[in-house]
Structure formats: C-alpha cells, structure tokens
Design an enzyme around this catalytic site. Structure first.
Site, PDB file in Angstrom:
ATOM      1  N   VAL A   1      -7.655 -21.122  41.744  1.00  0.00           N
ATOM      2  CA  VAL A   1      -6.253 -21.119  42.170  1.00  0.00           C
ATOM      3  C   VAL A   1      -6.067 -20.186  43.373  1.00  0.00           C
ATOM      4  CG1 VAL A   1      -3.915 -20.462  41.459  1.00  0.00           C
ATOM      5  CG2 VAL A   1      -5.404 -21.651  39.843  1.00  0.00           C
TER       6      VAL A   1
ATOM      7  N   LYS B   1      -3.643 -14.618  35.630  1.00  0.00           N
ATOM      8  CA  LYS B   1      -3.406 -13.886  36.870  1.00  0.00           C
ATOM      9  C   LYS B   1      -2.023 -14.221  37.418  1.00  0.00           C
ATOM     10  CE  LYS B   1      -8.337 -14.171  37.674  1.00  0.00           C
ATOM     11  NZ  LYS B   1      -9.409 -15.007  38.241  1.00  0.00           N
TER      12      LYS B   1
ATOM     13  N   ARG C   1     -16.183 -23.314  40.072  1.00  0.00           N
ATOM     14  CA  ARG C   1     -15.217 -24.257  40.644  1.00  0.00           C
ATOM     15  C   ARG C   1     -14.398 -23.544  41.711  1.00  0.00           C
ATOM     16  NH1 ARG C   1     -10.969 -21.518  38.190  1.00  0.00           N
ATOM     17  NH2 ARG C   1     -11.525 -20.808  36.123  1.00  0.00           N
TER      18      ARG C   1
ATOM     19  N   GLU D   1     -18.175 -12.850  34.473  1.00  0.00           N
ATOM     20  CA  GLU D   1     -18.648 -14.228  34.373  1.00  0.00           C
ATOM     21  C   GLU D   1     -18.574 -14.878  35.742  1.00  0.00           C
ATOM     22  OE1 GLU D   1     -16.207 -16.931  32.175  1.00  0.00           O
ATOM     23  OE2 GLU D   1     -14.331 -16.117  32.929  1.00  0.00           O
TER      24      GLU D   1
ATOM     25  N   HIS E   1      -9.637  -5.940  37.822  1.00  0.00           N
ATOM     26  CA  HIS E   1     -10.366  -7.200  37.976  1.00  0.00           C
ATOM     27  C   HIS E   1     -10.611  -7.427  39.464  1.00  0.00           C
ATOM     28  CE1 HIS E   1     -11.112 -11.563  36.961  1.00  0.00           C
ATOM     29  NE2 HIS E   1     -11.001 -11.586  38.268  1.00  0.00           N
TER      30      HIS E   1
HETATM   31  P1  ADP Z   1     -13.383 -15.799  29.066  1.00  0.00           P
HETATM   32  O1  ADP Z   1     -14.472 -16.639  29.659  1.00  0.00           O
HETATM   33  O2  ADP Z   1     -13.124 -16.121  27.637  1.00  0.00           O
HETATM   34  O3  ADP Z   1     -12.148 -15.740  29.909  1.00  0.00           O
HETATM   35  P2  ADP Z   1     -14.246 -13.191  30.098  1.00  0.00           P
HETATM   36  O4  ADP Z   1     -15.638 -12.708  29.965  1.00  0.00           O
HETATM   37  O5  ADP Z   1     -13.813 -13.649  31.437  1.00  0.00           O
HETATM   38  O6  ADP Z   1     -14.008 -14.328  28.985  1.00  0.00           O
HETATM   39  O7  ADP Z   1     -13.260 -12.080  29.603  1.00  0.00           O
HETATM   40  C1  ADP Z   1     -11.884 -12.312  29.488  1.00  0.00           C
HETATM   41  C2  ADP Z   1     -11.123 -11.012  29.579  1.00  0.00           C
HETATM   42  O8  ADP Z   1     -11.496 -10.113  28.528  1.00  0.00           O
HETATM   43  C3  ADP Z   1     -11.406 -10.246  30.858  1.00  0.00           C
HETATM   44  O9  ADP Z   1     -10.587 -10.677  31.915  1.00  0.00           O
HETATM   45  C4  ADP Z   1     -11.118  -8.823  30.440  1.00  0.00           C
HETATM   46  O10 ADP Z   1      -9.733  -8.587  30.491  1.00  0.00           O
HETATM   47  C5  ADP Z   1     -11.564  -8.782  28.995  1.00  0.00           C
HETATM   48  N1  ADP Z   1     -12.957  -8.288  28.915  1.00  0.00           N
HETATM   49  C6  ADP Z   1     -14.077  -9.024  28.810  1.00  0.00           C
HETATM   50  N2  ADP Z   1     -15.186  -8.243  28.771  1.00  0.00           N
HETATM   51  C7  ADP Z   1     -14.747  -6.966  28.861  1.00  0.00           C
HETATM   52  C8  ADP Z   1     -15.389  -5.668  28.874  1.00  0.00           C
HETATM   53  N3  ADP Z   1     -16.708  -5.551  28.771  1.00  0.00           N
HETATM   54  N4  ADP Z   1     -14.610  -4.585  28.978  1.00  0.00           N
HETATM   55  C9  ADP Z   1     -13.267  -4.691  29.072  1.00  0.00           C
HETATM   56  N5  ADP Z   1     -12.607  -5.860  29.055  1.00  0.00           N
HETATM   57  C10 ADP Z   1     -13.324  -6.988  28.948  1.00  0.00           C
END
Ligand code: ADP
Length: 447
Positions: free
Chosen positions: A295, A237, A292, A288, A208
C-alpha cells in the site's frame, strides 16, 4: 513487453496498475465482482470481466475464474496487486501451469521468504540483522527455555507460517513460556496447517522500519531506501513516511543493502518489502518479508523517482531492472496518510455508503491515489481504504507542513473518514519530533 495483462484486484491499486500499464503501452483487463459493477476504474481498462458475487471468496479469491478470464481475454500476465491472492504461492503456481506470467516472484521464492524460519535462515546468510532466538523450529521445550534465559525475557513465540498476527504469544517468564509454546503451536496448526513455531526476543518500544526492494530475473536487486510505518492501530498502518527519521545514513544504507542481498539470495523478482523493528539504539531486527507491492509504495516512489509498479511489470516480462543502485538517489521526504472510510469516534466502525462530496487536495508535491469520485458508493464487502494522500517535501518539516495543509483541503461527506485522526496525529509533538513507538497511536486513542 506484454501486449495485455489482467489485474486481479480492485480499487486504488487496480487503477494504479492500469496507469502504469498504459504508460508501458500494455493493455489491461480488469476482473470485478457484482458489487464493483460500473466502478470508476473499470472504464479506464481496455476490457473488464465480471467474475462473481460480492464476497471476495466468490470473486477476487476465485483462482479458477480469474484464470478463465485471463484465457478468455488473451492476457499474457496477471498482476495481483496487494491483498487477495498476492501472496498465494498456489495461485502463482497455477498461473505458471497455465502459461500465464504471474507479476511477482516465483512460487519457490514466495514460499522460501513466506516461511519465517527459512526466511530468517537466509537472512543470516545475507547479513540481514535478525532477532536473537532459536535457530529454527522449537523441537524441545527445554531448549526454548534455555535460549529464553540466555536472551532474556520478554520473548515472543511465533508461527513459521504466520500471518495476520496469528500464532504469536509473548511470554514474560518461564511459566508463561511453557503455555505460550503449546498455545502458539495449536493456533498455528489450526490457522495454517503447520505447527512449526520459533522463539525470539520481544522488543518493547520498537519502531517499524521497512526497506523497499526490487529484483529481476537476471539476479539483480536494488533497494529504494526505507520507510517508517510506526504509526499503526491494531497492526494496521495509518501513516508511512520515508526515509525513516532518526536512522543515521550509515546504518540506513547498511540495512538497506542487506535487504537487497536477501532478495538476491532468494532469486526474487518483482517488488518486495523487508520489514524490521528498530530500537532507540538504531539496532535492526527483521520481522518478515512481504512478497508483493505494498500500500505504502508511493512513499518510496516519491523519494527516489522510481516507478515501482512499472518496474514490477517490466521485470515480469523478463527485462532487467531499469535502475542501477548508484542511480537511485534519495531526494527529500515523503509522507502517506491512509484515508479509510471508518469513524474514529465510533471505534473505527466501517462506513459503507455513498460519497457525495469528494474534494481532493492539490498543489506542488501532493499526490492522491484513489478510485473514488463524487457519487461513488463504497461496498461493504472489502477493505475500508478509499484513498491515499501522499506528499513530498524537501525535508521532513516541509512534508509535515504540506500534509497538514493537504488534509485541511480534503473534503468528504457524508461518510466519516480517518482524516480528522490524521490531522490530530500530524499536529502531535510525538509525530513532529519522531519520538514515537508502535503503540503511540493506541496510547493516544486510549487517553
Ligand atoms: P504477521 O505476519 O502475523 O503480521 P509479524 O512477524 O509481521 O507477523 O508481526 C506482527 C506484529 O507483531 C509486528 O508488527 C510487531 O508489532 C509484533 N511483533 C512481532 N515480532 C515481534 C518482536 N520480536 N518484538 C516485538 N514485537 C513483535
């Protein structure tokens, strides 16, 4: 600049905003719940107003009461911090209707970036790297199956309105994809009232990596380089550091500039984070945008010298960003450990109660962000984070050594915290060599 702002939050971030406002000569008003009556940060605000009972649904999430408190105290603006109402576009809109400045993006920019399908579309235009997958919403299952075959399994089906990990399904083959689409759609409707789902490649063994950006109301946007937040447990995290290790300066700068371009295109003002997953080949794919302050913002402050919270207040007041991109220089390395009142030996059970001993570390390059003082009672109603320990060093090795030393100085009793876990992680070869992926902490905990 504003004369007085209201802080619609609690704990360490409320204190952080009070400090930033004071430096800007801005008065502060804190709202608080009955569980936070007498809390240490409130005495540093110019005024404080009780807005309800302990549950956040009866206090920190009550838009009507927060607006009343702002009107009653002549506050010109509201800083939402993170969590609670920070990413609630309706709240930002109510603020605007009541002629109170929301310290953050407009509801339009928040909605645009908060909708993952629209955000991805804009990202493509900005040159921000995104996952291969469907262009927009899955309308026909057959089309999704075709695209999955093209990009290869595993794939992930995600809700456009998604958040908190809801409405996501991984599929390793066609049969699983069929059920994944229906299940994700149903979950998305139930959770968000919007059943739009899309498909993208699922990246295994990812890291990440995210980019801190800042925008103003004059069309300017800058980035503050990147952070690695690969050390997570259950998508929470634990450790963040910057700049992200094992990313070449060329790739880093290209991705960071594309993130700044994305928020420029979104006409975004305030602090935001563009989150990515990265593979071993240093390919980036946007996850995404968080609209905001986060942390982990101190990591970026330590490596750039930019005060993100002060900038967020002054751009909301209509001032241009006080930094130009070429003035923002990367300096050294910073690491942050989140100190949570949770017992790692008891499956991270939250530990509310009174903290008797609270001795925080110090010395050069050591920063502690906390609302806790000895004798403080942690209410059971909110997040378990009780502090953040941030260190800065000339390079990653010095930062790691400094963090180990600082963790060793940190003394808390009788409440159990995540400090022993951090000590274990900071001494692990996977962390030291930055040879890790987003499941490494959970694998270690399972052992
Ligand atoms: P949310 O808004 O629900 O937190 P995210 O899009 O940030 O959704 O995704 C949350 C977590 O899901 C990510 O931190 C990652 O660990 C996993 N994830 C999301 N999309 C993928 C992807 N395309 N490949 C691998 N892991 C993913």
């Amino acid at each position: 600049m504003f004369g007085r702002i209201l802080i619609a939050n609690r704990g360490e971030i409320a204190l952080r905003i009070i400090r930033a406002a004071r430096e800007l000569g801005v008065e502060t008003v804190c709202v608080y719940s009955k569980a936070d009556a007498g809390a240490p940060w409130l005495s540093l605000a110019d005024e404080s107003v009780c807005i309800g009972n302990a549950p956040s649904s009866e206090s920190y999430l009550r838009i009507d009461r927060i607006i009343s408190a702002a009107e009653m105290t002549d506050s010109e603006a509201i800083h939402p911090g993170y969590g609670f109402l920070a990413e609630n576009a309706h709240f930002a809109e109510v603020c605007r209707d009541c002629h109170i400045e929301f310290i953050g993006p407009t509801p339009e920019a928040m909605n645009l970036l908060g909708d993952k399908i629209n955000c991805k579309r804009l990202a493509r235009q900005a040159g921000t790297p995104v996952f291969p997958g469907t262009d927009g919403e899955i309308e026909e299952l057959d089309e999704a199956i075709e695209i999955a075959a093209e990009i290869g399994y595993p794939v992930i089906v995600k809700a456009s309105a998604g958040g908190g990990g809801k409405g996501m399904r991984v599929a390793h083959n066609v049969a699983a994809l069929r059920t994944a689409v229906t299940a994700a759609q149903q979950e998305a409707i139930a959770s968000f009232g919007n059943g739009a789902v899309y498909l993208e490649k699922f990246l295994e063994k990812a890291r990440h990596v995210e980019v801190q950006v800042l925008g103003d109301k004059h069309g300017n946007a800058v980035h503050l380089y990147n952070r690695d937040c690969t050390s997570q447990r259950r998508h929470q995290k634990l450790i963040e550091e910057g700049p992200a290790p094992r990313v070449s300066p060329e790739i880093r700068d290209r991705v960071c500039e594309s993130a700044a371009e994305l928020i420029r295109k979104a006409k975004y003002s305030g602090a935001a984070t563009v989150e990515f997953l990265m593979n071993k080949e240093q390919e980036f794919f946007m996850l995404e945008v968080n609209t905001r302050v986060q942390v982990e913002h101190p990591v970026s402050e330590m490596i750039t010298g930019v005060d993100i919270v002060k900038e967020s207040i002054s751009v909301a007041a209509g001032e241009p960003l006080s930094w130009k991109q070429d003035e923002i220089k990367l300096n050294g390395h910073a690491i942050e450990c989140r100190i949570n009142a949770e017992d790692p030996s008891k499956n991270f059970m939250p530990q509310p109660g009174t903290i008797e001993t609270w001795k925080t570390p110090g010395g050069p390059g050591v920063r502690v962000e906390t609302h806790v003082v000895p004798g403080y009672s942690i209410p059971p109603n909110y997040d378990s984070m009780i502090g953040k320990l941030i260190v800065h060093g000339r390079d990653r090795d010095e930062a790691i050594a400094r963090m180990r030393s600082a963790l060793g100085e940190f003394s808390v009793s009788p409440i159990a915290t995540t400090i022993p876990l951090h000590q274990r992680l900071l001494n692990h070869h996977a962390f030291v060599s930055a040879d890790f992926d987003i499941n490494w902490v959970e694998r270690l905990l399972d052992e």
